[in-house]
Design a protein around this motif. Structure first.
Motif, mmCIF file in Angstrom:
data_model
loop_
_atom_site.group_PDB
_atom_site.id
_atom_site.type_symbol
_atom_site.label_atom_id
_atom_site.label_comp_id
_atom_site.label_asym_id
_atom_site.label_seq_id
_atom_site.Cartn_x
_atom_site.Cartn_y
_atom_site.Cartn_z
ATOM 1 N N LYS A 44 82.680 55.661 39.007
ATOM 2 C CA LYS A 44 82.633 54.499 38.122
ATOM 3 C C LYS A 44 81.203 53.989 37.945
ATOM 4 N N ASN A 45 80.848 53.719 36.697
ATOM 5 C CA ASN A 45 79.541 53.165 36.305
ATOM 6 C C ASN A 45 78.375 54.120 36.525
ATOM 7 N N ALA A 46 78.663 55.383 36.790
ATOM 8 C CA ALA A 46 77.585 56.367 36.939
ATOM 9 C C ALA A 46 77.068 56.745 35.551
ATOM 10 N N GLU A 47 75.862 56.306 35.226
ATOM 11 C CA GLU A 47 75.273 56.619 33.921
ATOM 12 C C GLU A 47 74.490 57.924 33.954
ATOM 13 N N SER A 48 73.943 58.247 35.117
ATOM 14 C CA SER A 48 73.192 59.488 35.265
ATOM 15 C C SER A 48 73.167 59.844 36.746
ATOM 16 N N VAL A 49 73.213 61.141 37.033
ATOM 17 C CA VAL A 49 73.306 61.602 38.423
ATOM 18 C C VAL A 49 72.325 62.743 38.648
ATOM 19 N N GLY A 50 71.671 62.718 39.798
ATOM 20 C CA GLY A 50 70.768 63.802 40.165
ATOM 21 C C GLY A 50 71.041 64.276 41.580
ATOM 22 N N VAL A 51 70.596 65.491 41.865
ATOM 23 C CA VAL A 51 70.680 66.031 43.219
ATOM 24 C C VAL A 51 69.267 66.354 43.690
ATOM 25 N N THR A 52 68.932 65.870 44.871
ATOM 26 C CA THR A 52 67.656 66.187 45.499
ATOM 27 C C THR A 52 67.932 67.108 46.676
ATOM 28 N N ILE A 53 67.165 68.193 46.770
ATOM 29 C CA ILE A 53 67.418 69.229 47.764
ATOM 30 C C ILE A 53 66.195 69.408 48.661
ATOM 31 N N PRO A 62 66.622 69.874 41.597
ATOM 32 C CA PRO A 62 66.974 71.011 40.743
ATOM 33 C C PRO A 62 68.074 70.756 39.723
ATOM 34 N N ALA A 63 68.731 69.588 39.782
ATOM 35 C CA ALA A 63 69.834 69.350 38.849
ATOM 36 C C ALA A 63 69.948 67.867 38.527
ATOM 37 N N SER A 64 70.219 67.575 37.261
ATOM 38 C CA SER A 64 70.455 66.193 36.839
ATOM 39 C C SER A 64 71.380 66.213 35.638
ATOM 40 N N SER A 65 72.112 65.124 35.455
ATOM 41 C CA SER A 65 73.051 65.056 34.336
ATOM 42 C C SER A 65 72.411 64.468 33.088
ATOM 43 N N GLY A 66 71.135 64.075 33.188
ATOM 44 C CA GLY A 66 70.469 63.511 32.022
ATOM 45 C C GLY A 66 69.034 63.132 32.328
ATOM 46 N N GLU A 67 68.336 62.651 31.310
ATOM 47 C CA GLU A 67 66.920 62.313 31.445
ATOM 48 C C GLU A 67 66.683 61.171 32.426
ATOM 49 N N LEU A 68 67.615 60.233 32.508
ATOM 50 C CA LEU A 68 67.440 59.084 33.399
ATOM 51 C C LEU A 68 67.307 59.532 34.851
ATOM 52 N N ALA A 69 68.249 60.349 35.318
ATOM 53 C CA ALA A 69 68.200 60.836 36.698
ATOM 54 C C ALA A 69 66.967 61.698 36.926
ATOM 55 N N LEU A 70 66.632 62.519 35.946
ATOM 56 C CA LEU A 70 65.465 63.388 36.063
ATOM 57 C C LEU A 70 64.197 62.560 36.263
ATOM 58 N N ALA A 112 60.451 52.548 38.518
ATOM 59 C CA ALA A 112 61.798 52.956 38.110
ATOM 60 C C ALA A 112 62.445 51.905 37.222
ATOM 61 N N HIS A 113 62.215 50.635 37.545
ATOM 62 C CA HIS A 113 62.804 49.569 36.728
ATOM 63 C C HIS A 113 62.099 49.467 35.381
ATOM 64 N N ASN A 114 60.765 49.535 35.396
ATOM 65 C CA ASN A 114 60.006 49.371 34.151
ATOM 66 C C ASN A 114 60.089 50.594 33.241
ATOM 67 N N GLU A 115 60.034 51.795 33.834
ATOM 68 C CA GLU A 115 59.976 53.014 33.033
ATOM 69 C C GLU A 115 61.350 53.593 32.703
ATOM 70 N N ALA A 116 62.332 53.342 33.569
ATOM 71 C CA ALA A 116 63.658 53.933 33.354
ATOM 72 C C ALA A 116 64.747 52.889 33.127
ATOM 73 N N GLY A 117 64.453 51.628 33.430
ATOM 74 C CA GLY A 117 65.451 50.580 33.237
ATOM 75 C C GLY A 117 66.577 50.596 34.247
ATOM 76 N N TYR A 139 72.860 56.712 39.353
ATOM 77 C CA TYR A 139 72.056 55.652 38.751
ATOM 78 C C TYR A 139 72.824 54.895 37.669
ATOM 79 N N SER A 140 72.485 53.602 37.552
ATOM 80 C CA SER A 140 73.040 52.771 36.486
ATOM 81 C C SER A 140 71.997 51.749 36.058
ATOM 82 N N THR A 141 72.011 51.402 34.778
ATOM 83 C CA THR A 141 71.118 50.354 34.276
ATOM 84 C C THR A 141 71.737 48.967 34.454
ATOM 85 N N GLN A 142 72.980 48.906 34.943
ATOM 86 C CA GLN A 142 73.641 47.624 35.194
ATOM 87 C C GLN A 142 73.338 47.135 36.607
#
Length: 235
Positions: A44-53, A62-70, A112-117, A139-142
């Protein structure tokens, strides 16, 4: 059926489907890609997701669901601070409800707040037994996007994800070992035919060349199958 039981059944079905989907992936990268897609779809409320290895001494994303997580994962690497690094290094779950007011990682939080919201972050350690694989970063912008229930579901999802990553890595290693054995076998066959030696003697020649040139044995075998002979020292 009581509402609570219905909700539990839906969760069980969701995680069963997650497990089946991850088991169907063919390699490590496709497993990572599917993990971030499924996490965004099911948490719930996951706007973007990344994996750090963790890879040796390096930390990679190596993986993200969108530009925000990247972007946010990259900012953590650049600033060498942030929730996903704490989840990795301190073996903990990190939950942020309002990044702008968080004082734990000042440079990362500001950028992160200023550049990615981004306002809310949930970072969950990915591990099997005591071995840390990486972290799942949601991640979420909310503000206040993730509550205790979301954190609990995220932890369960991270467990499924960690098991899937470990399995895909193990299968990749087994395939690599099998390929290496085949390559060494072909190289031995070439040397046996060329030099009229036994299987054991051919393997000894490969091992001696590996030690003399300070090159892995499988690389020596690859050279033999390509050139038809043992590599010679560079003059």
């Amino acid at each position: 059926m009581p509402r609570s039981n219905s909700g539990e059944m839906e969760l069980a079905q969701m995680f069963a489907e997650v497990s089946r989907t991850l088991l169907d992936q063919r390699d490590v990268q496709s497993t990572l890609n599917r993990i971030v897609q499924l996490a965004q779809a099911n948490l719930k409320n996951a706007e973007s997701v990344g994996v750090t290895i963790i890879k040796g001494r390096k930390i990679e994303s190596p993986a993200s669901s969108g530009e925000l997580a990247l972007l946010v994962d990259r900012l953590q690497e650049l600033t060498d601070q942030g929730p996903c690094l704490d989840a990795l290094r301190n073996h903990e779950v990190v939950l942020i409800s309002d990044l702008e007011s968080d004082t734990r990682w000042p440079e990362f939080a500001r950028r992160a707040h200023n550049e990615a919201g981004v306002s809310s972050i949930m970072s969950l350690r990915l591990f099997v037994h005591e071995d840390t694989i990486g972290s799942l970063n949601v991640y979420s912008t909310q503000r206040d996007a993730f509550d205790d229930k979301g954190l609990a579901l995220g932890a369960i999802f991270a467990t499924h994800a960690a098991v899937a990553i470990a399995r895909s890595r193990r299968e990749a290693n087994l395939e690599l070992k099998a390929d290496s054995r085949d390559l060494i076998g072909r190289a031995k066959g070439i040397l046996m035919a060329q030099r009229h030696v036994t299987d054991e003697q051919a393997f000894a020649l490969l091992r001696e060349a590996s030690q003399r040139l300070n090159v892995k044995l499988v690389k020596i075998a690859d050279d033999v199958t390509f050139t038809g002979d043992l590599p010679r020292p560079v003059a």
